[in-house]
Design a protein around this motif. Structure first.
Motif, PDB file in Angstrom:
ATOM      1  N   GLN A 110       0.848  -1.206   0.000  1.00 15.62           N
ATOM      2  CA  GLN A 110       0.000   0.000   0.000  1.00 15.62           C
ATOM      3  C   GLN A 110       0.878   1.248   0.000  1.00 15.62           C
ATOM      4  O   GLN A 110       0.836   2.067   0.909  1.00 15.62           O
ATOM      5  CB  GLN A 110      -0.910  -0.019   1.236  1.00 15.62           C
ATOM      6  N   ASP A 111       1.693   1.393  -1.049  1.00 15.39           N
ATOM      7  CA  ASP A 111       2.633   2.513  -1.114  1.00 15.39           C
ATOM      8  C   ASP A 111       1.945   3.869  -1.138  1.00 15.39           C
ATOM      9  O   ASP A 111       2.472   4.850  -0.605  1.00 15.39           O
ATOM     10  CB  ASP A 111       3.535   2.378  -2.341  1.00 15.39           C
ATOM     11  N   GLY A 112       0.791   3.949  -1.759  1.00 15.22           N
ATOM     12  CA  GLY A 112       0.067   5.227  -1.822  1.00 15.22           C
ATOM     13  C   GLY A 112      -0.345   5.706  -0.442  1.00 15.22           C
ATOM     14  O   GLY A 112      -0.203   6.885  -0.112  1.00 15.22           O
ATOM     15  N   TRP A 113      -0.875   4.789   0.371  1.00 15.04           N
ATOM     16  CA  TRP A 113      -1.259   5.160   1.731  1.00 15.04           C
ATOM     17  C   TRP A 113      -0.026   5.444   2.581  1.00 15.04           C
ATOM     18  O   TRP A 113      -0.064   6.279   3.487  1.00 15.04           O
ATOM     19  CB  TRP A 113      -2.115   4.081   2.370  1.00 15.04           C
ATOM     20  N   GLY A 114       1.073   4.763   2.281  1.00 15.13           N
ATOM     21  CA  GLY A 114       2.317   5.052   2.984  1.00 15.13           C
ATOM     22  C   GLY A 114       2.817   6.449   2.680  1.00 15.13           C
ATOM     23  O   GLY A 114       3.293   7.164   3.561  1.00 15.13           O
ATOM     24  N   ALA A 115       2.697   6.855   1.429  1.00 16.01           N
ATOM     25  CA  ALA A 115       3.083   8.218   1.052  1.00 16.01           C
ATOM     26  C   ALA A 115       2.172   9.238   1.720  1.00 16.01           C
ATOM     27  O   ALA A 115       2.625  10.318   2.138  1.00 16.01           O
ATOM     28  CB  ALA A 115       3.044   8.375  -0.466  1.00 16.01           C
ATOM     29  N   VAL A 164      -6.922  23.856  14.764  1.00 12.55           N
ATOM     30  CA  VAL A 164      -7.859  23.411  13.729  1.00 12.55           C
ATOM     31  C   VAL A 164      -7.104  23.016  12.458  1.00 12.55           C
ATOM     32  O   VAL A 164      -7.398  21.994  11.835  1.00 12.55           O
ATOM     33  CB  VAL A 164      -8.903  24.515  13.436  1.00 12.55           C
ATOM     34  N   LEU A 165      -6.100  23.800  12.071  1.00 11.84           N
ATOM     35  CA  LEU A 165      -5.320  23.474  10.872  1.00 11.84           C
ATOM     36  C   LEU A 165      -4.569  22.153  11.008  1.00 11.84           C
ATOM     37  O   LEU A 165      -4.417  21.429  10.026  1.00 11.84           O
ATOM     38  CB  LEU A 165      -4.332  24.594  10.560  1.00 11.84           C
ATOM     39  N   THR A 166      -4.090  21.841  12.198  1.00 12.95           N
ATOM     40  CA  THR A 166      -3.383  20.565  12.375  1.00 12.95           C
ATOM     41  C   THR A 166      -4.336  19.377  12.412  1.00 12.95           C
ATOM     42  O   THR A 166      -3.889  18.242  12.334  1.00 12.95           O
ATOM     43  CB  THR A 166      -2.514  20.560  13.648  1.00 12.95           C
ATOM     44  N   ALA A 167      -5.637  19.637  12.503  1.00  9.02           N
ATOM     45  CA  ALA A 167      -6.596  18.537  12.510  1.00  9.02           C
ATOM     46  C   ALA A 167      -6.641  17.824  11.162  1.00  9.02           C
ATOM     47  O   ALA A 167      -6.844  16.611  11.093  1.00  9.02           O
ATOM     48  CB  ALA A 167      -7.991  19.046  12.879  1.00  9.02           C
ATOM     49  N   PHE A 168      -6.436  18.554  10.079  1.00 16.05           N
ATOM     50  CA  PHE A 168      -6.496  17.936   8.754  1.00 16.05           C
ATOM     51  C   PHE A 168      -5.362  16.934   8.527  1.00 16.05           C
ATOM     52  O   PHE A 168      -5.617  15.803   8.111  1.00 16.05           O
ATOM     53  CB  PHE A 168      -6.530  19.015   7.670  1.00 16.05           C
ATOM     54  N   PRO A 169      -4.091  17.283   8.800  1.00 14.14           N
ATOM     55  CA  PRO A 169      -3.051  16.269   8.639  1.00 14.14           C
ATOM     56  C   PRO A 169      -3.188  15.118   9.632  1.00 14.14           C
ATOM     57  O   PRO A 169      -2.870  13.977   9.299  1.00 14.14           O
ATOM     58  CB  PRO A 169      -1.739  17.026   8.858  1.00 14.14           C
ATOM     59  N   ARG A 170      -3.677  15.408  10.848  1.00 16.82           N
ATOM     60  CA  ARG A 170      -3.883  14.321  11.812  1.00 16.82           C
ATOM     61  C   ARG A 170      -4.923  13.345  11.292  1.00 16.82           C
ATOM     62  O   ARG A 170      -4.764  12.123  11.402  1.00 16.82           O
ATOM     63  CB  ARG A 170      -4.318  14.877  13.164  1.00 16.82           C
ATOM     64  N   ALA A 171      -6.004  13.871  10.722  1.00 10.27           N
ATOM     65  CA  ALA A 171      -7.043  13.007  10.172  1.00 10.27           C
ATOM     66  C   ALA A 171      -6.509  12.175   9.010  1.00 10.27           C
ATOM     67  O   ALA A 171      -6.829  10.990   8.874  1.00 10.27           O
ATOM     68  CB  ALA A 171      -8.240  13.845   9.725  1.00 10.27           C
ATOM     69  N   MET A 172      -5.688  12.768   8.169  1.00 12.48           N
ATOM     70  CA  MET A 172      -5.104  12.040   7.035  1.00 12.48           C
ATOM     71  C   MET A 172      -4.158  10.943   7.510  1.00 12.48           C
ATOM     72  O   MET A 172      -4.127   9.849   6.935  1.00 12.48           O
ATOM     73  CB  MET A 172      -4.363  13.013   6.117  1.00 12.48           C
ATOM     74  N   LEU A 173      -3.412  11.198   8.569  1.00 14.15           N
ATOM     75  CA  LEU A 173      -2.521  10.172   9.118  1.00 14.15           C
ATOM     76  C   LEU A 173      -3.327   8.989   9.649  1.00 14.15           C
ATOM     77  O   LEU A 173      -2.997   7.827   9.375  1.00 14.15           O
ATOM     78  CB  LEU A 173      -1.650  10.776  10.224  1.00 14.15           C
ATOM     79  N   GLY A 177      -3.486   5.027   7.853  1.00 14.23           N
ATOM     80  CA  GLY A 177      -3.274   3.779   8.585  1.00 14.23           C
ATOM     81  C   GLY A 177      -4.477   2.859   8.529  1.00 14.23           C
ATOM     82  O   GLY A 177      -4.365   1.663   8.267  1.00 14.23           O
ATOM     83  N   CYS A 178      -5.667   3.409   8.749  1.00 10.13           N
ATOM     84  CA  CYS A 178      -6.881   2.600   8.754  1.00 10.13           C
ATOM     85  C   CYS A 178      -7.231   2.061   7.373  1.00 10.13           C
ATOM     86  O   CYS A 178      -7.543   0.887   7.211  1.00 10.13           O
ATOM     87  CB  CYS A 178      -8.052   3.408   9.303  1.00 10.13           C
ATOM     88  N   SER A 179      -7.181   2.917   6.366  1.00 10.82           N
ATOM     89  CA  SER A 179      -7.538   2.491   5.009  1.00 10.82           C
ATOM     90  C   SER A 179      -6.459   1.598   4.410  1.00 10.82           C
ATOM     91  O   SER A 179      -6.775   0.657   3.684  1.00 10.82           O
ATOM     92  CB  SER A 179      -7.747   3.706   4.109  1.00 10.82           C
ATOM     93  N   GLY A 180      -5.204   1.897   4.701  1.00 15.65           N
ATOM     94  CA  GLY A 180      -4.114   1.091   4.158  1.00 15.65           C
ATOM     95  C   GLY A 180      -4.135  -0.329   4.654  1.00 15.65           C
ATOM     96  O   GLY A 180      -3.893  -1.270   3.899  1.00 15.65           O
ATOM     97  N   PHE A 181      -4.433  -0.512   5.928  1.00 17.08           N
ATOM     98  CA  PHE A 181      -4.472  -1.861   6.477  1.00 17.08           C
ATOM     99  C   PHE A 181      -5.854  -2.486   6.386  1.00 17.08           C
ATOM    100  O   PHE A 181      -6.008  -3.674   6.592  1.00 17.08           O
ATOM    101  CB  PHE A 181      -3.995  -1.862   7.931  1.00 17.08           C
ATOM    102  N   GLY A 182      -6.859  -1.663   6.056  1.00 20.67           N
ATOM    103  CA  GLY A 182      -8.212  -2.175   5.933  1.00 20.67           C
ATOM    104  C   GLY A 182      -8.484  -2.829   4.582  1.00 20.67           C
ATOM    105  O   GLY A 182      -9.560  -3.348   4.353  1.00 20.67           O
TER     106      GLY A 182
END
Length: 185
Positions: A110-115, A164-173, A177-182
């Motif tokens: 899952q290289d895309g999710w890793g990136a 609030v701005l840091t919430a977006f990268p936190r959500a993406m992280l 992880g969830c989508s890559g391993f899901g």
């Protein structure tokens, strides 16, 4: 002496010492040690996040009164400085965990999710270390004591905006992880 394990071979003016003795690898000199350390950094992040939050306390809301800001930032400045130091070190734990997550996702194909994990952790780290972590001690130690309540309120509001701005990268992280391993690609 061809069979001598401590044979010296001349290479110009330098001598190269060959040894057939087995070199012991120390615990910290082993790649497995570092990978395990990086993977446990996620748990360390959660633990230190709780500790940092307890030390820091609850920051006044956007548009808080001057008395609430003065009480928070002037009340105990040392705890804000200690919490900021722990927060900066804790961001490193999150970045190390993101590196381990990226490696695990790449191993799973899952290289895309890793990136996405790498990019989101870099964005979170940049926003947090560049703006959020330094702004809170600055308000506590410099601006709040000056009596300029407008500037203190503005910097407090800026700190909330950065949260609030840091919430977006936190959500993406989290999503990477969830989508890559899901199993989603």
């Amino acid at each position: 002496m061809r069979g001598d394990p401590h044979e010296h071979i001349s290479c110009g003016h330098a001598f190269v010492h060959q040894s057939h003795d087995v070199v012991k690898q120390r615990a910290y000199n082993n790649p497995t040690f570092w990978e395990q350390l990086w993977r446990t950094s996620g748990l360390q992040f959660v633990g230190f996040f709780v500790i940092t939050s307890l030390i820091y306390g609850y920051q006044p809301q956007v548009g808080a009164s001057a008395d609430a800001l003065t009480a928070f930032y002037n009340g105990d400045r040392t705890r804000i400085l200690i919490a900021a130091a722990f927060s900066g070190l804790n961001i490193l734990n999150l970045l190390w965990f993101a590196a381990a997550l990226r490696t695990a996702l790449a191993d799973a194909g899952q290289d895309g999710w890793g990136a996405a994990a790498t990019a989101s952790s870099a964005a979170f780290g940049a926003l947090s270390l560049s703006f959020r972590s330094p702004s809170e001690p600055a308000v506590a130690f410099s601006v709040s004591g000056s009596g300029n309540q407008t500037l203190t309120s503005g910097l407090n509001d800026f700190s909330w905006a950065l949260a609030v701005l840091t919430a977006f990268p936190r959500a993406m992280l989290i999503m990477s992880g969830c989508s890559g391993f899901g199993g989603r690609g």
